[in-house]
Design a protein around this motif. Structure first.
Motif, PDB file in Angstrom:
ATOM      1  N   ASN A 157       0.801  -1.225   0.000  1.00 62.67           N
ATOM      2  CA  ASN A 157       0.000   0.000   0.000  1.00 62.67           C
ATOM      3  C   ASN A 157       0.836   1.278   0.000  1.00 62.67           C
ATOM      4  O   ASN A 157       0.289   2.384   0.073  1.00 62.67           O
ATOM      5  N   ASP A 158       2.157   1.146  -0.108  1.00 66.68           N
ATOM      6  CA  ASP A 158       3.003   2.341  -0.191  1.00 66.68           C
ATOM      7  C   ASP A 158       2.695   3.105  -1.469  1.00 66.68           C
ATOM      8  O   ASP A 158       2.477   2.518  -2.531  1.00 66.68           O
ATOM      9  N   LYS A 159       2.705   4.421  -1.368  1.00 60.96           N
ATOM     10  CA  LYS A 159       2.468   5.265  -2.537  1.00 60.96           C
ATOM     11  C   LYS A 159       3.737   5.337  -3.382  1.00 60.96           C
ATOM     12  O   LYS A 159       4.821   5.631  -2.884  1.00 60.96           O
ATOM     13  N   VAL A 160       3.591   5.049  -4.676  1.00 59.44           N
ATOM     14  CA  VAL A 160       4.702   5.134  -5.622  1.00 59.44           C
ATOM     15  C   VAL A 160       4.163   5.687  -6.939  1.00 59.44           C
ATOM     16  O   VAL A 160       2.948   5.735  -7.168  1.00 59.44           O
ATOM     17  N   TRP A 161       5.081   6.089  -7.829  1.00 53.68           N
ATOM     18  CA  TRP A 161       4.641   6.464  -9.167  1.00 53.68           C
ATOM     19  C   TRP A 161       4.126   5.228  -9.886  1.00 53.68           C
ATOM     20  O   TRP A 161       4.713   4.147  -9.814  1.00 53.68           O
ATOM     21  N   THR A 162       2.993   5.362 -10.601  1.00 53.48           N
ATOM     22  CA  THR A 162       2.485   4.288 -11.452  1.00 53.48           C
ATOM     23  C   THR A 162       2.015   4.887 -12.775  1.00 53.48           C
ATOM     24  O   THR A 162       1.861   6.104 -12.909  1.00 53.48           O
ATOM     25  N   SER A 163       1.732   4.031 -13.714  1.00 56.05           N
ATOM     26  CA  SER A 163       1.182   4.456 -15.004  1.00 56.05           C
ATOM     27  C   SER A 163      -0.338   4.363 -15.021  1.00 56.05           C
ATOM     28  O   SER A 163      -0.959   4.546 -16.059  1.00 56.05           O
ATOM     29  N   SER A 164      -0.924   4.085 -13.860  1.00 52.16           N
ATOM     30  CA  SER A 164      -2.375   3.955 -13.762  1.00 52.16           C
ATOM     31  C   SER A 164      -3.022   5.282 -13.385  1.00 52.16           C
ATOM     32  O   SER A 164      -2.464   6.065 -12.614  1.00 52.16           O
ATOM     33  N   LYS A 165      -4.223   5.511 -13.902  1.00 54.75           N
ATOM     34  CA  LYS A 165      -4.988   6.694 -13.543  1.00 54.75           C
ATOM     35  C   LYS A 165      -5.761   6.490 -12.241  1.00 54.75           C
ATOM     36  O   LYS A 165      -6.268   7.455 -11.670  1.00 54.75           O
ATOM     37  N   GLN A 166      -5.855   5.250 -11.782  1.00 54.81           N
ATOM     38  CA  GLN A 166      -6.741   4.951 -10.672  1.00 54.81           C
ATOM     39  C   GLN A 166      -6.033   4.510  -9.391  1.00 54.81           C
ATOM     40  O   GLN A 166      -6.657   4.507  -8.325  1.00 54.81           O
ATOM     41  N   THR A 167      -4.801   4.119  -9.483  1.00 49.85           N
ATOM     42  CA  THR A 167      -4.113   3.639  -8.279  1.00 49.85           C
ATOM     43  C   THR A 167      -2.650   4.049  -8.325  1.00 49.85           C
ATOM     44  O   THR A 167      -2.041   4.095  -9.399  1.00 49.85           O
ATOM     45  N   ASN A 168      -2.096   4.361  -7.164  1.00 47.29           N
ATOM     46  CA  ASN A 168      -0.692   4.776  -7.092  1.00 47.29           C
ATOM     47  C   ASN A 168       0.031   4.078  -5.949  1.00 47.29           C
ATOM     48  O   ASN A 168       0.777   4.688  -5.205  1.00 47.29           O
ATOM     49  N   THR A 169      -0.214   2.781  -5.817  1.00 49.63           N
ATOM     50  CA  THR A 169       0.457   2.009  -4.783  1.00 49.63           C
ATOM     51  C   THR A 169       1.377   0.964  -5.406  1.00 49.63           C
ATOM     52  O   THR A 169       1.219   0.580  -6.572  1.00 49.63           O
ATOM     53  N   ALA A 170       2.308   0.484  -4.596  1.00 52.00           N
ATOM     54  CA  ALA A 170       3.262  -0.513  -5.078  1.00 52.00           C
ATOM     55  C   ALA A 170       2.574  -1.805  -5.511  1.00 52.00           C
ATOM     56  O   ALA A 170       3.103  -2.545  -6.351  1.00 52.00           O
ATOM     57  N   GLN A 171       1.410  -2.078  -4.951  1.00 54.00           N
ATOM     58  CA  GLN A 171       0.670  -3.286  -5.337  1.00 54.00           C
ATOM     59  C   GLN A 171       0.395  -3.319  -6.837  1.00 54.00           C
ATOM     60  O   GLN A 171       0.411  -4.385  -7.450  1.00 54.00           O
ATOM     61  N   PHE A 172       0.164  -2.152  -7.425  1.00 53.22           N
ATOM     62  CA  PHE A 172      -0.074  -2.093  -8.869  1.00 53.22           C
ATOM     63  C   PHE A 172       1.099  -2.710  -9.625  1.00 53.22           C
ATOM     64  O   PHE A 172       0.908  -3.523 -10.533  1.00 53.22           O
ATOM     65  N   TRP A 173       2.327  -2.307  -9.252  1.00 58.28           N
ATOM     66  CA  TRP A 173       3.492  -2.816  -9.968  1.00 58.28           C
ATOM     67  C   TRP A 173       3.798  -4.263  -9.614  1.00 58.28           C
ATOM     68  O   TRP A 173       4.334  -5.018 -10.446  1.00 58.28           O
ATOM     69  N   MET A 174       3.494  -4.689  -8.393  1.00 55.09           N
ATOM     70  CA  MET A 174       3.686  -6.093  -8.043  1.00 55.09           C
ATOM     71  C   MET A 174       2.901  -6.977  -8.997  1.00 55.09           C
ATOM     72  O   MET A 174       3.405  -7.989  -9.498  1.00 55.09           O
ATOM     73  N   ARG A 175       1.677  -6.572  -9.259  1.00 53.47           N
ATOM     74  CA  ARG A 175       0.838  -7.324 -10.182  1.00 53.47           C
ATOM     75  C   ARG A 175       1.288  -7.116 -11.634  1.00 53.47           C
ATOM     76  O   ARG A 175       1.490  -8.077 -12.373  1.00 53.47           O
TER      77      ARG A 175
END
Length: 257
Positions: free
Chosen positions: A114-132
């Motif tokens: 749940n840490d906030k990081v830069w992502t390429s998503s418009k809807q989520t900015n957590t590390a979980q996005f990149w893990m997946r």
């Protein structure tokens, strides 16, 4: 547009993602030591070497961007990866790929989900996005590269269901929200894991619901084959189908990532 909930499978923990990522990355590293001029059979004009470089540059872009807190290329990963200045300067692609994969893993899994990081998503900015996202990226291209040698191993059913979830709640929702607009409905059903999707077309796009339903066409099979279908790696002929299969052909024609 697309109306749906974001699907996260609680069973896929950060550790399980990391284990899957590492396994796929190691397999790609191993295959990168073989003949890299062999064609990827289901992707025109793409060789094993092209695939290894593509995945490695995606890993490099994402890893550096996470560390920087913003994208290292303002136009996104594709233009950055296609810039000759960013191509690997070595013929030892296996060693280069191994290094960028290890660097990416450190950049992602040094964070809590749940840490906030830069992502390429418009809807989520957590590390979980990149893990997946990076686990799915590694696994799909591991399958691609194995296919060149006639030895593609199925994607783990639980991971494949997660990949189908991601296909609809990230790629379709954020990048192709109107691409499959029209009439008709599609029901997908995994036979070896808990996974069902109802995709209902409308004038604005689609509504995707993760539930049982009766579509104008139904396709069922192992979760790995369903994921390969939505990613346009294989046709609906690999699945058991009922109803209007033209909708499945439209799905693949309009929803290409």
């Amino acid at each position: 547009m697309i109306c749906r909930q974001r699907f996260w499978r609680e069973t896929l923990t950060p550790d399980l993602y990391r284990t899957s990522f590492r396994k796929s990355a190691l397999r790609i590293t191993e295959l990168a030591r073989n003949d890299r001029q062999i064609d990827i059979p289901h992707i025109p004009n793409w060789t094993v070497g092209d695939a290894v470089i593509h995945v490695g540059l995606v890993f490099d872009f994402v890893g550096q961007s996470i560390l920087q807190g913003s994208p290292i290329g303002e136009q996104g990963v594709a233009p950055w990866a296609n810039d000759p200045a960013n191509q690997p300067e070595t013929s030892d692609l296996d060693k280069w790929f191994e290094t960028v994969a290890e660097d990416l893993a450190e950049a992602i899994w040094s964070h809590q989900a749940n840490d906030k990081v830069w992502t390429s998503s418009k809807q989520t900015n957590t590390a979980q996005f990149w893990m997946r996202r990076m686990t799915q990226e590694a696994e799909m291209h591991r399958w691609d590269i194995e296919a060149a040698y006639g030895d593609s191993q199925p994607i783990n059913p639980e991971l494949a269901v997660d990949g189908i979830d991601e296909f609809y709640d990230f790629f379709v929702a954020e990048r192709l929200p109107e691409a499959f607009a029209g009439d008709g409905s599609v029901h997908l059903h995994a036979t070896d894991a808990e996974g069902e999707w109802m995709i209902t077309r409308n004038d604005a796009g689609v509504v995707v619901e993760k539930k049982h339903g009766k579509g104008d066409v139904a396709a069922r099979g192992p979760a790995s084959d369903l994921l390969l279908f939505v990613w346009n790696r294989q046709s609906h002929s690999a699945l058991e189908t009922f109803g209007n299969t033209e909708l499945l052909e439209d799905h693949q024609r309009f929803l290409q990532i």
